[in-house]
Design a protein around this motif. Sequence first.
Motif, short mmCIF file in Angstrom:
data_model
loop_
_atom_site.label_atom_id
_atom_site.label_comp_id
_atom_site.label_asym_id
_atom_site.label_seq_id
_atom_site.Cartn_x
_atom_site.Cartn_y
_atom_site.Cartn_z
N ASP A 321 0.81 -1.17 0.05
CA ASP A 321 0.07 -0.01 -0.01
C ASP A 321 0.82 1.11 0.07
OD1 ASP A 321 1.11 0.13 2.60
OD2 ASP A 321 -0.98 0.09 3.60
N ARG A 322 2.02 1.16 0.01
CA ARG A 322 2.98 2.12 0.03
C ARG A 322 4.41 2.07 -0.32
NH1 ARG A 322 3.29 2.49 6.44
NH2 ARG A 322 1.03 1.05 6.04
N GLU A 323 5.13 3.04 -0.66
CA GLU A 323 6.58 2.96 -1.36
C GLU A 323 7.54 2.92 -0.17
OE1 GLU A 323 8.72 5.80 -4.20
OE2 GLU A 323 6.74 5.40 -4.78
N SER A 324 8.15 1.57 -0.18
CA SER A 324 9.22 1.36 0.97
C SER A 324 10.14 0.28 0.58
CB SER A 324 8.47 1.12 2.21
OG SER A 324 9.34 0.36 3.19
N ASP A 325 11.50 0.23 1.30
CA ASP A 325 12.33 -0.73 0.97
C ASP A 325 12.39 -1.40 2.40
OD1 ASP A 325 13.84 1.27 1.84
OD2 ASP A 325 15.23 1.29 0.22
N HIS A 392 5.67 -2.31 7.86
CA HIS A 392 6.93 -1.31 7.46
C HIS A 392 7.47 -0.87 8.73
CE1 HIS A 392 5.59 -0.84 3.32
NE2 HIS A 392 4.33 -1.20 3.89
N ASP A 393 9.15 -1.02 8.71
CA ASP A 393 9.74 -0.45 9.80
C ASP A 393 10.02 1.02 9.76
OD1 ASP A 393 10.17 -3.18 10.67
OD2 ASP A 393 11.62 -3.45 9.14
N GLU A 394 9.50 1.71 10.45
CA GLU A 394 9.44 3.28 10.15
C GLU A 394 11.12 3.76 10.74
OE1 GLU A 394 7.17 4.52 8.79
OE2 GLU A 394 5.59 2.89 9.09
N GLY A 395 11.16 4.70 10.10
CA GLY A 395 12.80 5.59 10.44
C GLY A 395 13.89 5.18 9.60
#
Length: 395
Positions: A321-325, A392-395
């Motif tokens: 649902d979002r952009e992330s690596d 998702h791991d934030e930060g």
Amino acid sequence: MAFTAKILLLGSGELGREFVISAKRLGCQVIACDSYAGAPAMQVADGCEVFSMLDGAALKSAVEKHRPDFVVPEIEAIRTETLAEVEAQGVTVVPSARATMMTMNRDAIREVAAVELGLRTSRYRYAESLEEVLAGAGHTGLPCVIKPVMSSSGKGQSTVRSADELERAWDYAVANMRGDRRRVIVEEFIAFDYEITLLTVRTREGVLFCPPIGHRQERGDYQESWQPTPMSAKALADAQDMARKVVDNLGGHGIFGVEFFVKGEEVIFSELSPRPHDTGMVTLISQNLSEFDLHARAILGLPIPEIRLYGPATSAVILADRESDRFRFEGLADALATPGAEVPDAEVDVRLFGKPTTRPYRRMGVALARAGTVEDSRRIAADAAARVRIVHDEG
Ligand SMILES: Nc1ncnc2c1ncn2[C@@H]1O[C@H](COP(=O)(O)OP(=O)(O)OP(=O)(O)O)[C@@H](O)[C@H]1O
Ligand SMILES: NCC(=O)N[C@@H]1O[C@H](COP(=O)([O-])[O-])[C@@H](O)[C@H]1O
Ligand SMILES: [Mg+2]
């Protein structure tokens, strides 16, 4: 090491990944290519090359470096002129350079299907400007569907219900089209009862069909697909007849995903992929030979004595649902434990594709289910897919 054959795979997503597994089980060596490193098929292949499949020079040098027996396209957007050159030099392009060229361009395959073969399609017009879009919609009527001639998975596609939305649809198509042709197809919107993918295998011995796959799409991209989908004998025979005409026209050997809309008893040809189809991932649990096994056997000229359906089955997508690596999956154990005790014959499985990054609506995996009825398999696959969460791991 003696390999059955050497394959250069052009595109390395989830479909390529399963194809590599099938081909390697038959003793092939596979070099997987895509525009980014660590693509799903690269993780299971013998080697990899990273370049844009639209870069003709890079494509040519990969062929020269590896000298494959077969070049197997896995995505639509490929420098097809280079494939024609490669084919002329004696390398087998699957299913044929012409097939990849015709199907990459919606206008080219539409001309073959509607004009050359006389198949029933939606009414359509091509357009290269807003004025032509307006004229096209005048021809098809509203609602209509506007698609870039070069795009897949619904990219740049929209359904227009009133004339004041046409400009936005044209802008959206132009902004999301692939390649360098500012050209769209304006199609009559078909209020179909259901739509199918007819997996059609062209082998040296003749043309074979898998039982029809039903599917549900959102934003032009598939959400779930099930097999078999109920159809009258007449509608199925018509679809098979049309599919045979198209694949015989395109030539070569391999699997094709031929898409149709069905309204009452009328079967309307939509488009096709000259390679495994995303909605065909259901065959990973539904058939004795998956669409990837069938593609590999057809390419290698190996026998396909029988295509057997194990039972009603469904694939349901797991989307980001979002952009992330920086992400991980949770709930896999929960998903694999679906449906618990209440449906004893059911089987559930999951495929996580191993894509290195997420983005909105990117397909990251599928849940697969087989049960006593299509309805049960749809419910179980949807449950299992929902249990896999992307965290998702934030930060
Ligand atoms: N003329 C139409 N009338 C009604 N629905 C349509 C029409 N064209 C497309 N659709 C809907 O949008 C979906 C995607 O369209 P299409 O297959 O042409 O796009 P695509 O970008 O090639 O997708 P993919 O590459 O995943 O096959 C169809 O499966 C269907 O649900
Ligand atoms: N409808 C075509 C289709 O499903 N193609 C499949 O998606 C991959 C691209 O995924 P990505 O955009 O997530 O990288 C392609 O490589 C192919 O496996
Ligand atoms: Mg399609």
